[in-house]
Design an enzyme around this catalytic site. Sequence first.
Site, PDB file in Angstrom:
ATOM      1  CE  LYS A   1       3.422   2.058  11.001  1.00 48.58           C
ATOM      2  NZ  LYS A   1       3.307   3.507  11.121  1.00 48.58           N
TER       3      LYS A   1
ATOM      4  CG  PHE B   1       7.967   5.731  11.339  1.00 48.29           C
ATOM      5  CD1 PHE B   1       9.049   5.946  12.164  1.00 48.29           C
ATOM      6  CD2 PHE B   1       7.155   6.783  10.998  1.00 48.29           C
ATOM      7  CE1 PHE B   1       9.313   7.206  12.646  1.00 48.29           C
ATOM      8  CE2 PHE B   1       7.417   8.051  11.479  1.00 48.29           C
ATOM      9  CZ  PHE B   1       8.494   8.266  12.303  1.00 48.29           C
ATOM     10  N   GLY B   2       8.144   2.309   8.142  1.00 47.53           N
ATOM     11  CA  GLY B   2       7.859   0.942   7.759  1.00 47.53           C
ATOM     12  C   GLY B   2       7.151   0.833   6.429  1.00 47.53           C
ATOM     13  CB  THR B   3       6.948  -1.744   4.092  1.00 45.77           C
ATOM     14  OG1 THR B   3       8.329  -1.411   4.203  1.00 45.77           O
ATOM     15  CG2 THR B   3       6.568  -1.790   2.639  1.00 45.77           C
TER      16      THR B   3
ATOM     17  CG  ASP C   1       5.645  13.170  10.952  1.00 45.96           C
ATOM     18  OD1 ASP C   1       5.861  14.256  10.364  1.00 45.96           O
ATOM     19  OD2 ASP C   1       6.023  12.075  10.506  1.00 45.96           O
TER      20      ASP C   1
ATOM     21  CG  LEU D   1      -2.083  -0.965   1.258  1.00 46.84           C
ATOM     22  CD1 LEU D   1      -2.802  -0.882   2.589  1.00 46.84           C
ATOM     23  CD2 LEU D   1      -3.053  -0.705   0.124  1.00 46.84           C
ATOM     24  N   GLY D   2       2.021   1.156   0.618  1.00 41.18           N
ATOM     25  CA  GLY D   2       2.885   2.329   0.662  1.00 41.18           C
ATOM     26  C   GLY D   2       4.022   2.100   1.633  1.00 41.18           C
ATOM     27  CB  SER D   3       7.180   2.069   2.057  1.00 38.76           C
ATOM     28  OG  SER D   3       7.734   2.738   0.962  1.00 38.76           O
ATOM     29  N   GLY D   4       6.873   4.345   4.275  1.00 36.45           N
ATOM     30  CA  GLY D   4       7.283   5.637   4.805  1.00 36.45           C
ATOM     31  C   GLY D   4       8.519   5.456   5.658  1.00 36.45           C
TER      32      GLY D   4
END
Length: 411
Positions: A103, A86-88, A199, A81-84
């Site tokens: 996540k 802090f994790g995937t 954040d 779905l996405g990654s940032g």
Amino acid sequence: MSSGGEVGIVVVVILIIVVKLSILACACRKRFPVSDGSISQDSQILAVTINNFLKNMEREKPIRFTSQQLRIATDNYSNLLGSGGFGTVYKGIFNNGTMVAVKVLRGSSDKKIEEQFMAEVGTIGRIHHFNLVKLFGFCFEKNLIALVYEYMGNGSLDRYLLHEKNALGYEKLHEIAIGTARGIAYLHELCEHRIVHYDIKPGNILLDGNFNPKVADFGLAKLCNRENTHITMTGGRGTPGYAAPELWMPFPITHKCDVYSFGMLLFEIVGRRRNLDIKNTESQEWFPIWVWKKFDAGLLEEAMIVCGIEEKNREIAERMVKVALWCVQYRQQLRPMMSDVVKMLEGSLEIPKTFNPFQHLIDETKFTTHSDQESNTYTTSVSSVMVSDSNIVCATPIMRKYEIELASSTE
Ligand SMILES: *[C@@H]1O[C@H](CO)[C@@H](O)[C@H](O)[C@H]1NC(C)=O
Ligand SMILES: *[C@@H]1O[C@H](CO)[C@@H](O)[C@H](O)[C@H]1NC(C)=O
Ligand SMILES: *[C@@H]1O[C@H](CO)[C@@H](O)[C@H](O)[C@H]1NC(C)=O
């Protein structure tokens, strides 16, 4: 006494009982006029309700999953779905049809991952609010530390501000702003221990299938006692462009840093653009400063036209601008409480006259230490305090201290 007499007494007693019963039955029918089966039906319904209630109570607590269960639910992590930072995040679906977002936490060290894990489970795992993303559960195993959230069908807000600009009208965006503000107000003002998110940005505002906003990503959130007005940051991070100036300087930090970030988010909602659009060469000027200059000169209307805001939406857009200017005040004490932000956005509280939030950028040059070549005060100050995709910002000691990362420009 003869046995006939005893029989007589028994008959009389039985008669009395029968009469009483039929009176009772009548009374009952009057009270439950539906049907004869209604009493047992009612109690059945009650039993089901209580069972559901108890199940829901159990469900309130995050569930611990095994890595095996999560591997099955995510189909071996096949749907990204996405990654940032802090994790995937992967899409998952349980046997009963419940969709989730899993996540998988990442970090430079096990200690960092565990800290993030505790920050998220310790905050969002303990509280519930319509405008905060719900944590279903987690997995904590040697080979997998993961968090399981409710699935948010419409993705994150930045998608609708930057790419699918026409998917959401201004009224919907205004509702999203209010919902987001409610979620943050809850964290700040209604939890037993105040929670600072640190954040807030469009990428962390998720939208469900009906575009209801839910604040997500508590990886930075720290619990702090409400009586403690000041927090010492250790190893925290924010995102440039949204992080309040005090996060970049050795000033005390309070929950008002979230108010600042929310203000920056409001500007992006009004402009439906990034506040600093590096690729767009004509608008090198930082959007919030541009808006302030227009506002200060009494040209807000003109600004609305430039932003392509239709006449019928100007009133709510204007309200959002005024609240945004108030939220991004340089001095934290001047920024409003989030519950007041909600009221001001709704229009039930008057928005006070705003001070110039960017005065410090004009009359102080002491923050513009990293750039010699630039003479334009705005540009230099903004790039030192706000976003820039150059590496200058990374070099500031405060960034290193708080491990502040640049926002990824791909988002
Ligand atoms: C899951 O994916 C991993 C890595 O891609 C692979 O090694 C493994 O065999 C897969 N497992 C299943 C059950 O498909
Ligand atoms: C579906 O299954 C998951 C995992 O077992 C559970 O957490 C969730 O509460 C279930 N949902 C419903 C609606 O029963
Ligand atoms: C939002 O979610 C709903 C429900 O999942 C879906 O029908 C709709 O297409 C989505 N809209 C967008 C723009 O993604």
